[in-house]
Enzyme design. Structure first.
Site, PDB file in Angstrom:
ATOM      1  N   GLU A   1      -0.543  -5.594  -4.139  1.00 46.59           N
ATOM      2  CA  GLU A   1      -0.711  -6.717  -5.070  1.00 46.59           C
ATOM      3  C   GLU A   1      -0.690  -8.083  -4.387  1.00 46.59           C
ATOM      4  OE1 GLU A   1       2.110  -6.110  -8.258  1.00 46.59           O
ATOM      5  OE2 GLU A   1       1.244  -4.177  -8.783  1.00 46.59           O
TER       6      GLU A   1
ATOM      7  N   ASN B   1      -3.280  -1.812  -1.988  1.00 43.41           N
ATOM      8  CA  ASN B   1      -3.136  -1.308  -3.356  1.00 43.41           C
ATOM      9  C   ASN B   1      -3.007  -2.480  -4.325  1.00 43.41           C
ATOM     10  OD1 ASN B   1      -2.577   1.062  -5.079  1.00 43.41           O
ATOM     11  ND2 ASN B   1      -0.496   0.250  -5.277  1.00 43.41           N
TER      12      ASN B   1
ATOM     13  N   HIS C   1      -3.710   0.509 -14.037  1.00 41.94           N
ATOM     14  CA  HIS C   1      -2.893   0.119 -15.210  1.00 41.94           C
ATOM     15  C   HIS C   1      -3.865  -0.485 -16.223  1.00 41.94           C
ATOM     16  CE1 HIS C   1       0.908   0.891 -13.241  1.00 41.94           C
ATOM     17  NE2 HIS C   1       0.571   0.119 -12.221  1.00 41.94           N
TER      18      HIS C   1
ATOM     19  N   GLU D   1      -1.785   4.452  -9.714  1.00 42.79           N
ATOM     20  CA  GLU D   1      -0.665   4.166 -10.641  1.00 42.79           C
ATOM     21  C   GLU D   1      -1.148   4.227 -12.090  1.00 42.79           C
ATOM     22  OE1 GLU D   1       1.465   0.562  -9.741  1.00 42.79           O
ATOM     23  OE2 GLU D   1       1.235   0.799  -7.576  1.00 42.79           O
TER      24      GLU D   1
ATOM     25  N   ASP E   1      -1.812   4.390 -15.828  1.00 41.20           N
ATOM     26  CA  ASP E   1      -1.303   4.528 -17.193  1.00 41.20           C
ATOM     27  C   ASP E   1      -2.220   3.705 -18.084  1.00 41.20           C
ATOM     28  OD1 ASP E   1      -0.309   1.928 -16.529  1.00 41.20           O
ATOM     29  OD2 ASP E   1       1.725   2.699 -16.254  1.00 41.20           O
TER      30      ASP E   1
END
Ligand code: NAG
Ligand code: NAG
Length: 379
Positions: free
Chosen positions: A167, A209, A245, A275, A277
């Site tokens: 990030e 990432n 996400h 990751e 979701d």
């Protein structure tokens, strides 16, 4: 921990499909079928390396949770949700703490599951000595290098990949995100971090990432420029992690997602969803909402199937019981494949179906080409 031979590697890749889920009968849903292939088994048959999940050592006492997490039929690649992050792994300067992360690694090893290791340099979940220290470029660079070297060396042989820098870009416009690293070291913190990780373990895959690469062209462009810059300077970067996400109804189509992934694989790096979701912005979810979530998950997994160099998909926890969204964004969540009481949701069935469709349209089940090519998979 020894490097795996190719034979062992193949056994790892296929073992999940042959073993029934020992504890699936303890879950509550009526759609369980202990002999059916799960997420990881089907992902491997569809030509990918893994389907994985983040887990947290704090959830290990939950027997229903562990029955699913331990099941290699569902998950072949694990990520420690929190316990490798700087605040956990070096809570005081020079004092490393690996007990929690070691429990995750040992559990995965026992189950024959691999590890994606997460993460080395991130602006968040830092101890206060890092965020509030009075640093110079030289002292923070040295602290960063010491952190990376010690953490990577500790887990050497266990990590298929490391998220080296996490990030680094802001939310919208692709500018560098403010952090203690950017402030003191400048943009050079990223190449310096990758160099330190490469020196500490020449065999693990080194990833950048980030989130919203799926939906922010500016952020994707900044990340592409970063990859090109590292490559031009002969600094190793092996992969880009799309965190995934996303929001129900706000997830791009399968084709659009595949196009985003291909921008990166065109540069010669692999990609993975790291990751995933897909959350509801308001709860409770309606049945049409659950169906939309199912389509969104299928689009995401399908896009990985469509891009040869996409190695796998990791979800960020598999049960709504433990997903981070609801604790950070009140009233939002239910972003996972299993409900809070461990029933498989329509999204789970949709992922199974997209994988089964890919396998039947490809004729025979395949061993993933990139594993054959490189033969690198570690314990
Ligand atoms: C369970 O899955 C297996 C393998 O896909 C299938 O052959 C079998 O019919 C399924 N059983 C039930 C009860 O659905
Ligand atoms: C910090 O030092 C590195 C060399 O280690 C250099 O490349 C970078 O430009 C410096 N950053 C600043 C803000 O001066």
């Amino acid at each position: 921990m020894a490097r795996l031979t190719r034979a062992l590697l193949m056994a790892l890749a296929t073992a999940g499909s042959a073993t029934a889920a020992p504890a699936e009968s303890t879950t509550t849903t009526t759609t369980q079928n202990a002999t059916a292939d799960g997420l990881h088994s089907l992902m491997v048959k569809a030509g990918k390396m893994y389907f994985g999940t983040a887990i947290d050592v704090n959830n290990f006492a939950d027997a229903k949770y562990m029955a699913i997490a331990d099941n290699k039929n569902e998950f072949g690649m694990m990520t420690a949700e929190n316990s490798m992050k700087w605040s956990s792994s070096e809570p005081n300067q020079g004092k490393f703490a690996f007990a929690s992360a070691d429990k995750v690694v040992e559990r995965a090893k026992k189950n024959g599951q691999g590890m994606r290791c997460h993460n080395l340099i991130w602006y968040n979940q830092l101890p206060s000595y890092v965020t509030s220290g009075s640093w110079t470029n030289e002292t923070l660079t040295a602290a960063m290098q010491t952190h990376i070297t010690n953490v990577v060396e500790h887990f050497k042989g266990a990590c298929y990949a490391w998220d080296v820098v996490n990030e680094a870009f802001g939310d919208g416009d692709g500018s560098y995100r403010q952090s203690v690293f950017l402030k003191n070291i400048g943009e050079a913190f990223i190449p310096l971090a990758f160099q330190a990780a490469a020196a500490a373990d020449p065999d693990t895959k080194l990833y950048f990432n980030d989130f919203n690469l799926e939906i922010s062209p500016d952020k994707a462009a900044a990340t592409l420029a970063l990859v090109k810059d590292l490559q031009a300077r002969k600094i190793r970067i092996d992969g880009v992690g799309f965190q995934g996400h996303l929001v129900v109804g706000g997830t791009p189509t399968r084709d659009a997602l595949a196009t985003s992934l291909r921008q990166f694989t065109a540069l010669g790096v692999e990609v993975a969803y790291t990751e995933v979701d897909i959350r509801f912005e308001s709860l409770p979810a309606s049945s049409s909402g659950l169906e939309q979530q199912a389509q969104d998950y299928a689009a995401l997994v399908g896009s990985c199937l469509d891009v040869k160099e996409c190695v796998g998909v990791t979800v960020w926890q598999f049960s709504d019981k433990y997903n981070w969204v609801s604790s950070v964004f009140k009233g939002k969540g239910d972003a996972c494949l299993w409900s809070a009481d461990y029933a498989k949701k329509p999204a789970y069935d949709a992922v199974i179906k997209v994988l089964q469709d890919a396998i039947s349209s490809s004729g025979t089940s395949k061993i993933p080409g990139f594993m054959m090519d490189e033969g690198v998979f570690f314990w």
